[in-house]
Design an enzyme around this catalytic site. Structure first.
Site, PDB file in Angstrom:
ATOM      1  N   PHE A  19     166.107 111.372 -47.366  1.00 58.53           N
ATOM      2  CA  PHE A  19     165.965 109.888 -46.740  1.00 58.53           C
ATOM      3  C   PHE A  19     167.129 109.037 -46.599  1.00 58.53           C
ATOM      4  O   PHE A  19     167.454 108.656 -45.541  1.00 58.53           O
ATOM      5  CB  PHE A  19     164.675 109.479 -47.833  1.00 58.53           C
ATOM      6  CG  PHE A  19     164.643 107.930 -47.825  1.00 58.53           C
ATOM      7  CD1 PHE A  19     164.342 107.116 -46.347  1.00 58.53           C
ATOM      8  CD2 PHE A  19     164.545 107.057 -49.004  1.00 58.53           C
ATOM      9  CE1 PHE A  19     164.124 105.783 -46.634  1.00 58.53           C
ATOM     10  CE2 PHE A  19     164.275 105.750 -48.660  1.00 58.53           C
ATOM     11  CZ  PHE A  19     163.911 105.015 -47.499  1.00 58.53           C
ATOM     12  N   ASP A  39     173.933 119.505 -47.915  1.00 55.11           N
ATOM     13  CA  ASP A  39     172.475 119.220 -48.641  1.00 55.11           C
ATOM     14  C   ASP A  39     172.164 120.827 -48.752  1.00 55.11           C
ATOM     15  O   ASP A  39     172.281 121.811 -48.071  1.00 55.11           O
ATOM     16  CB  ASP A  39     171.618 118.492 -47.524  1.00 55.11           C
ATOM     17  CG  ASP A  39     170.467 117.961 -48.229  1.00 55.11           C
ATOM     18  OD1 ASP A  39     169.757 118.823 -48.849  1.00 55.11           O
ATOM     19  OD2 ASP A  39     170.375 116.921 -48.333  1.00 55.11           O
ATOM     20  N   VAL A  65     175.729 121.356 -54.067  1.00 60.10           N
ATOM     21  CA  VAL A  65     176.815 120.876 -54.654  1.00 60.10           C
ATOM     22  C   VAL A  65     177.264 120.975 -56.247  1.00 60.10           C
ATOM     23  O   VAL A  65     178.098 120.702 -56.527  1.00 60.10           O
ATOM     24  CB  VAL A  65     177.004 119.209 -54.259  1.00 60.10           C
ATOM     25  CG1 VAL A  65     177.062 119.201 -52.913  1.00 60.10           C
ATOM     26  CG2 VAL A  65     175.997 118.317 -54.991  1.00 60.10           C
ATOM     27  N   TYR A 153     166.932 112.279 -65.151  1.00 60.15           N
ATOM     28  CA  TYR A 153     167.402 111.381 -64.049  1.00 60.15           C
ATOM     29  C   TYR A 153     168.340 110.126 -64.618  1.00 60.15           C
ATOM     30  O   TYR A 153     169.424 110.074 -64.194  1.00 60.15           O
ATOM     31  CB  TYR A 153     166.193 110.831 -63.139  1.00 60.15           C
ATOM     32  CG  TYR A 153     166.664 110.132 -61.874  1.00 60.15           C
ATOM     33  CD1 TYR A 153     167.046 110.818 -60.856  1.00 60.15           C
ATOM     34  CD2 TYR A 153     166.152 108.658 -61.858  1.00 60.15           C
ATOM     35  CE1 TYR A 153     167.372 110.123 -59.800  1.00 60.15           C
ATOM     36  CE2 TYR A 153     166.544 108.099 -60.815  1.00 60.15           C
ATOM     37  CZ  TYR A 153     167.155 108.686 -59.795  1.00 60.15           C
ATOM     38  OH  TYR A 153     167.365 108.143 -58.441  1.00 60.15           O
ATOM     39  N   LYS A 157     172.276 109.869 -64.358  1.00 58.59           N
ATOM     40  CA  LYS A 157     172.916 108.886 -63.395  1.00 58.59           C
ATOM     41  C   LYS A 157     173.985 108.073 -64.481  1.00 58.59           C
ATOM     42  O   LYS A 157     174.879 107.423 -63.685  1.00 58.59           O
ATOM     43  CB  LYS A 157     171.795 108.005 -62.865  1.00 58.59           C
ATOM     44  CG  LYS A 157     171.106 108.782 -61.666  1.00 58.59           C
ATOM     45  CD  LYS A 157     171.955 108.987 -60.393  1.00 58.59           C
ATOM     46  CE  LYS A 157     171.091 109.499 -59.369  1.00 58.59           C
ATOM     47  NZ  LYS A 157     171.856 109.871 -58.223  1.00 58.59           N
TER      48      LYS A 157
HETATM   49  P1  NAD Z   1     165.971 112.310 -51.106  1.00 56.67           P
HETATM   50  O1  NAD Z   1     165.232 113.497 -51.993  1.00 56.67           O
HETATM   51  O2  NAD Z   1     165.219 112.073 -49.867  1.00 56.67           O
HETATM   52  O3  NAD Z   1     167.450 112.810 -50.784  1.00 56.67           O
HETATM   53  C1  NAD Z   1     168.237 113.367 -51.883  1.00 56.67           C
HETATM   54  C2  NAD Z   1     168.885 114.772 -50.928  1.00 56.67           C
HETATM   55  O4  NAD Z   1     169.640 115.430 -51.855  1.00 56.67           O
HETATM   56  C3  NAD Z   1     167.724 115.680 -50.404  1.00 56.67           C
HETATM   57  O5  NAD Z   1     168.240 116.052 -49.047  1.00 56.67           O
HETATM   58  C4  NAD Z   1     167.982 117.157 -51.293  1.00 56.67           C
HETATM   59  O6  NAD Z   1     167.851 118.212 -50.582  1.00 56.67           O
HETATM   60  C5  NAD Z   1     169.601 117.000 -51.452  1.00 56.67           C
HETATM   61  N1  NAD Z   1     170.086 117.470 -52.995  1.00 56.67           N
HETATM   62  C6  NAD Z   1     169.410 117.621 -54.134  1.00 56.67           C
HETATM   63  N2  NAD Z   1     170.072 118.362 -54.911  1.00 56.67           N
HETATM   64  C7  NAD Z   1     171.140 118.844 -54.294  1.00 56.67           C
HETATM   65  C8  NAD Z   1     172.320 119.574 -54.764  1.00 56.67           C
HETATM   66  N3  NAD Z   1     172.368 120.119 -55.756  1.00 56.67           N
HETATM   67  N4  NAD Z   1     173.021 120.146 -53.725  1.00 56.67           N
HETATM   68  C9  NAD Z   1     172.931 119.538 -52.081  1.00 56.67           C
HETATM   69  N5  NAD Z   1     171.962 118.895 -52.114  1.00 56.67           N
HETATM   70  C10 NAD Z   1     171.002 118.254 -52.802  1.00 56.67           C
HETATM   71  O7  NAD Z   1     166.132 111.040 -52.072  1.00 56.67           O
HETATM   72  P2  NAD Z   1     166.674 109.592 -51.546  1.00 56.67           P
HETATM   73  O8  NAD Z   1     165.661 108.611 -51.794  1.00 56.67           O
HETATM   74  O9  NAD Z   1     167.258 109.743 -50.402  1.00 56.67           O
HETATM   75  O10 NAD Z   1     167.818 109.554 -52.777  1.00 56.67           O
HETATM   76  C11 NAD Z   1     169.182 109.723 -52.364  1.00 56.67           C
HETATM   77  C12 NAD Z   1     170.018 109.094 -53.471  1.00 56.67           C
HETATM   78  O11 NAD Z   1     169.927 107.856 -53.757  1.00 56.67           O
HETATM   79  C13 NAD Z   1     169.958 109.856 -54.830  1.00 56.67           C
HETATM   80  O12 NAD Z   1     170.966 110.029 -55.417  1.00 56.67           O
HETATM   81  C14 NAD Z   1     169.012 108.919 -55.735  1.00 56.67           C
HETATM   82  O13 NAD Z   1     169.429 109.015 -57.121  1.00 56.67           O
HETATM   83  C15 NAD Z   1     169.746 107.606 -55.077  1.00 56.67           C
HETATM   84  N6  NAD Z   1     168.677 106.529 -55.143  1.00 56.67           N
HETATM   85  C16 NAD Z   1     167.602 106.450 -54.520  1.00 56.67           C
HETATM   86  C17 NAD Z   1     166.695 105.213 -54.515  1.00 56.67           C
HETATM   87  C18 NAD Z   1     165.606 105.213 -53.566  1.00 56.67           C
HETATM   88  O14 NAD Z   1     164.792 104.127 -53.625  1.00 56.67           O
HETATM   89  N7  NAD Z   1     165.236 105.836 -52.467  1.00 56.67           N
HETATM   90  C19 NAD Z   1     166.825 104.410 -55.653  1.00 56.67           C
HETATM   91  C20 NAD Z   1     167.732 104.794 -56.330  1.00 56.67           C
HETATM   92  C21 NAD Z   1     168.850 105.611 -56.224  1.00 56.67           C
END
Ligand code: NAD
Ligand code: UDP
Length: 333
Positions: A19, A39, A65, A153, A157
């Site tokens: 996302f 990814d 990763v 989680y 973090k």
């Molecule tokens: P998401 O699940 O849509 O995106 C995460 C992406 O990381 C996915 O495409 C997934 O396939 C990829 N991924 C996971 N593990 C992986 C690995 N080992 N190697 C390669 N790719 C990997 O989630 P998001 O909401 O887009 O969140 C993205 C980042 O932002 C995360 O680090 C999350 O902790 C942080 N975050 C998001 C929010 C929010 O409200 N959306 C809030 C706080 C923090």
């Protein structure tokens, strides 16, 4: 819509098919960068970036990763966004969540060091846990249960922040830490269990909206374009300490469900389910630091952002509207 790269700068976005990562890819392409999205698609979807595949200034690497990261050529910036992010996801894949926040971050810090690149890591309001300070400012150390369901989680973090600061102080690496508060917008997964996709999905399918607990817990929802602007400014700033990016407009989850009922025009009602363990009771970012250092504050109101997001969900192919959570059985622990 896009011209070829207009700077010679190269940026790596991990989690680029997710996302937030996909919106960051769009932003850096629009700014004229060469973008490498990385990814393993565990929670992401190539559909989020397929509109970029024809561009010569865009590359995609399918890579976990947490194992090993190799990128040929130089890199100027790394944005580490790979990590499961919704409670339903990280409860189902807890070990991968711990690994990507710890081992994955270590790998990317090592890559940044080797390439002499600046790295920005995606931290979260979850590092404040179930907070005793409200609104949450960056000086608050948090109230996290390390062995509760959210610990995989939250603690990953927290480790991520610690190792990132250590690389800065010990190796002199250029680092940035963004603490992201609940963000929403197009390309969220409808079945990721987070409040917004859960409620909108239920409304579209004609089901009742499931509010957990009595719905008095609060969150503060930020539209994705505002978040991306804040991250872009932080990356290009010279500030190394954590910065909260989020929208301080706080709402109870019950009121939020009522807003979704109104927006979607559904005739369904709210039903109440048990509150998940350690679900934070209140959350609102103090964004004084972002205002002062980045000149940033959110511009998009919840009513505007929700309308755009609802339009996106309404137009998804019908098979995407299913309720079942994503199946992760193919992935090794
Ligand atoms: P998401 O699940 O849509 O995106 C995460 C992406 O990381 C996915 O495409 C997934 O396939 C990829 N991924 C996971 N593990 C992986 C690995 N080992 N190697 C390669 N790719 C990997 O989630 P998001 O909401 O887009 O969140 C993205 C980042 O932002 C995360 O680090 C999350 O902790 C942080 N975050 C998001 C929010 C929010 O409200 N959306 C809030 C706080 C923090
Ligand atoms: N929530 C809810 N019903 C749902 C999904 C979530 O009431 O179907 C609640 C959840 O318990 C939490 C809030 O909505 O209090 C936000 O949940 P989300 O998973 O979006 O984010 P987080 O808890 O990680 O902030």
């Amino acid at each position: 819509m896009y011209n070829k790269a207009t700077t010679n700068k190269r940026v790596l976005v991990t989690g680029g098919a997710g996302f937030l990562g996909s919106h960051l890819c769009d932003r850096f392409i629009a700014e004229g960068y060469h973008v490498i999205a990385m990814d393993n698609l565990i929670t992401g979807n190539l559909r989020n970036i397929e509109h970029l595949f024809h561009l010569p200034q865009f590359e995609f690497y399918n890579c976990d990763v947490s194992k090993f990261v190799h990128v040929p050529g130089n890199l100027d910036y790394i944005l580490h966004f790979a990590s499961p992010a919704s409670p339903i996801d990280y409860l189902k894949i807890p070990i991968q969540t711990l690994k990507v926040g710890s081992l994955g971050t270590h790998n990317l810090l090592g890559l940044a060091r080797a390439k002499k690149a600046r790295i920005l890591v995606a931290s979260t309001s979850e590092i404040y846990g179930d907070p005793h300070v409200h609104p949450q400012n960056e000086d608050y150390w948090g109230n996290v249960n390390p062995i509760g369901p959210r610990g995989v989680y939250d603690e990953a973090k927290r480790f991520q922040e610690a190792i990132t600061m250590a690389y800065h102080t010990f190796h002199g690496l250029e680092t940035r830490i963004v603490r992201i508060f609940n963000t929403y917008g197009p390309r969220m997964r409808l079945n990721d269990g987070r409040a917004l996709p859960a409620f909108v999905g239920q409304a579209i399918r004609g089901e009742d909206l499931t509010v957990f607990g009595d719905g008095s817990q609060t969150r503060s929802f930020c539209y994705v374009d505002d978040l991306v602007e804040g991250i872009y400014r932080l990356l290009l700033s010279d500030y190394v300490y954590p910065v909260n990016i989020g929208n301080p407009d706080e709402i109870t989850i019950k009121e939020f469900a009522e807003e979704i009922i109104k927006l979607t025009g559904t005739s369904q009602k709210i039903i109440y389910k048990p509150l998940p363990t350690d679900d934070p009771k209140q959350r609102r970012p103090d964004i004084s630091r972002a205002k002062e250092i980045l000149g940033w504050e959110p511009k998009i109101s919840r009513s505007e952002g929700l309308k755009v997001t609802y339009d996106y969900f309404k137009n998804l192919p019908s098979e995407e509207l299913k309720t079942e959570p994503k199946e992760f059985s193919n992935y090794s622990k």
